[in-house]
Design a protein around this motif. Sequence first.
Motif, PDB file in Angstrom:
ATOM      1  N   TYR A  34      26.694  25.555  78.681  1.00  0.00           N
ATOM      2  CA  TYR A  34      26.726  26.910  78.156  1.00  0.00           C
ATOM      3  C   TYR A  34      25.427  27.297  77.427  1.00  0.00           C
ATOM      4  O   TYR A  34      24.638  26.391  77.433  1.00  0.00           O
ATOM      5  CB  TYR A  34      27.930  26.785  76.852  1.00  0.00           C
ATOM      6  CG  TYR A  34      29.036  26.976  77.384  1.00  0.00           C
ATOM      7  CD1 TYR A  34      29.927  25.978  78.281  1.00  0.00           C
ATOM      8  CD2 TYR A  34      29.909  28.228  77.327  1.00  0.00           C
ATOM      9  CE1 TYR A  34      31.234  25.916  78.679  1.00  0.00           C
ATOM     10  CE2 TYR A  34      31.330  28.345  77.582  1.00  0.00           C
ATOM     11  CZ  TYR A  34      32.075  27.161  78.362  1.00  0.00           C
ATOM     12  OH  TYR A  34      33.263  27.502  78.818  1.00  0.00           O
ATOM     13  N   GLU A  35      25.423  28.569  76.989  1.00  0.00           N
ATOM     14  CA  GLU A  35      24.196  28.920  76.519  1.00  0.00           C
ATOM     15  C   GLU A  35      23.600  28.325  75.337  1.00  0.00           C
ATOM     16  O   GLU A  35      24.340  27.804  74.504  1.00  0.00           O
ATOM     17  CB  GLU A  35      24.202  30.506  76.097  1.00  0.00           C
ATOM     18  CG  GLU A  35      22.987  31.276  75.850  1.00  0.00           C
ATOM     19  CD  GLU A  35      23.139  32.731  75.437  1.00  0.00           C
ATOM     20  OE1 GLU A  35      24.231  33.094  75.687  1.00  0.00           O
ATOM     21  OE2 GLU A  35      22.213  33.115  75.202  1.00  0.00           O
ATOM     22  N   GLN A  36      22.512  27.865  75.222  1.00  0.00           N
ATOM     23  CA  GLN A  36      21.814  27.173  74.290  1.00  0.00           C
ATOM     24  C   GLN A  36      21.148  28.180  73.222  1.00  0.00           C
ATOM     25  O   GLN A  36      20.420  28.862  73.479  1.00  0.00           O
ATOM     26  CB  GLN A  36      20.958  26.022  74.468  1.00  0.00           C
ATOM     27  CG  GLN A  36      21.712  24.947  75.555  1.00  0.00           C
ATOM     28  CD  GLN A  36      20.741  23.760  75.990  1.00  0.00           C
ATOM     29  OE1 GLN A  36      19.651  23.452  75.609  1.00  0.00           O
ATOM     30  NE2 GLN A  36      20.984  23.261  77.226  1.00  0.00           N
ATOM     31  N   TYR A  37      21.189  27.648  71.973  1.00  0.00           N
ATOM     32  CA  TYR A  37      20.750  28.337  70.944  1.00  0.00           C
ATOM     33  C   TYR A  37      19.721  27.373  70.039  1.00  0.00           C
ATOM     34  O   TYR A  37      20.087  26.121  69.776  1.00  0.00           O
ATOM     35  CB  TYR A  37      21.727  28.906  69.957  1.00  0.00           C
ATOM     36  CG  TYR A  37      22.638  29.943  70.489  1.00  0.00           C
ATOM     37  CD1 TYR A  37      23.467  29.657  71.386  1.00  0.00           C
ATOM     38  CD2 TYR A  37      22.353  31.569  70.460  1.00  0.00           C
ATOM     39  CE1 TYR A  37      24.537  30.426  72.059  1.00  0.00           C
ATOM     40  CE2 TYR A  37      23.033  32.187  71.189  1.00  0.00           C
ATOM     41  CZ  TYR A  37      24.001  31.752  71.900  1.00  0.00           C
ATOM     42  OH  TYR A  37      24.913  32.765  72.591  1.00  0.00           O
ATOM     43  N   PHE A  38      18.424  27.650  69.828  1.00  0.00           N
ATOM     44  CA  PHE A  38      17.672  26.932  69.130  1.00  0.00           C
ATOM     45  C   PHE A  38      17.377  26.956  67.679  1.00  0.00           C
ATOM     46  O   PHE A  38      17.359  28.267  67.276  1.00  0.00           O
ATOM     47  CB  PHE A  38      16.130  27.004  69.964  1.00  0.00           C
ATOM     48  CG  PHE A  38      16.255  26.344  71.351  1.00  0.00           C
ATOM     49  CD1 PHE A  38      16.697  26.860  72.279  1.00  0.00           C
ATOM     50  CD2 PHE A  38      15.421  25.112  71.148  1.00  0.00           C
ATOM     51  CE1 PHE A  38      16.622  26.193  73.656  1.00  0.00           C
ATOM     52  CE2 PHE A  38      15.279  24.321  72.376  1.00  0.00           C
ATOM     53  CZ  PHE A  38      15.959  25.073  73.760  1.00  0.00           C
ATOM     54  N   GLY A  39      17.167  26.045  66.907  1.00  0.00           N
ATOM     55  CA  GLY A  39      16.441  26.138  65.573  1.00  0.00           C
ATOM     56  C   GLY A  39      15.205  26.279  65.594  1.00  0.00           C
ATOM     57  O   GLY A  39      14.286  26.511  66.517  1.00  0.00           O
TER      58      GLY A  39
END
Lengths: 106, 113
Positions: free
Chosen positions: B100-105
Amino acid sequence: GIQVEQSPPDLILQEGANSTLRCNFSDSVNNLQWFHQNPWGQLINLFYIPSGTKQNGRLSATTVATERYSLLYISSSQTTDSGVYFCAPLGNKLVFGAGTILRVKS
Amino acid sequence: GAGVSQSPSNKVTEKGKDVELRCDPISGHTALYWYRQSLGQGLEFLIYFQGNSAPDKSGLPSDRFSAERTGGSVSTLTIQRTQQEDSAVYLCASSFAILYEQYFGPGTRLTVT
């Protein structure tokens, strides 16, 4: 492992101009993400696009999975578009290209 | 909702010291990833966790690097006996599940002096 090539490596635009960034990858992938890394280093999600075309405002992306490439279109560029653009094919993990450094001049 | 958070934002350490970097993923995300961004190597994968499965450690550059994820949520990346070549920005990402789509810090900038 999969190889990712982005072009051009650097791009300078006058504000208002349009541009196309390209991403070639060496193997079939489940999906692909485009990111914009802003001057503060934050990776901002632009598109999550396994195939076809998606649009978000002035930006759009097209992935042709069978030919192993993706394109990012930026129209009517603004100075805030400056930064580095990464494509990253997605399997179990993201594999990043080297990026395109975009500078938009006012 | 809240995004991925990382701490500290900056860390300066002396060569040979150990450091711990922390990542809080988006609530409900079962997959958590660590990447590293350095001038010479670009953005590279280090390790990922998916639920209760064994982590994929294939990207860790040496046995000085380790990571754990407690309770399926917070993760800590530990670098032992730091070297100057460990200087980089360490980025954490999370996704609903693998693929799934990854979200970054925002990352932790590590400087080893």
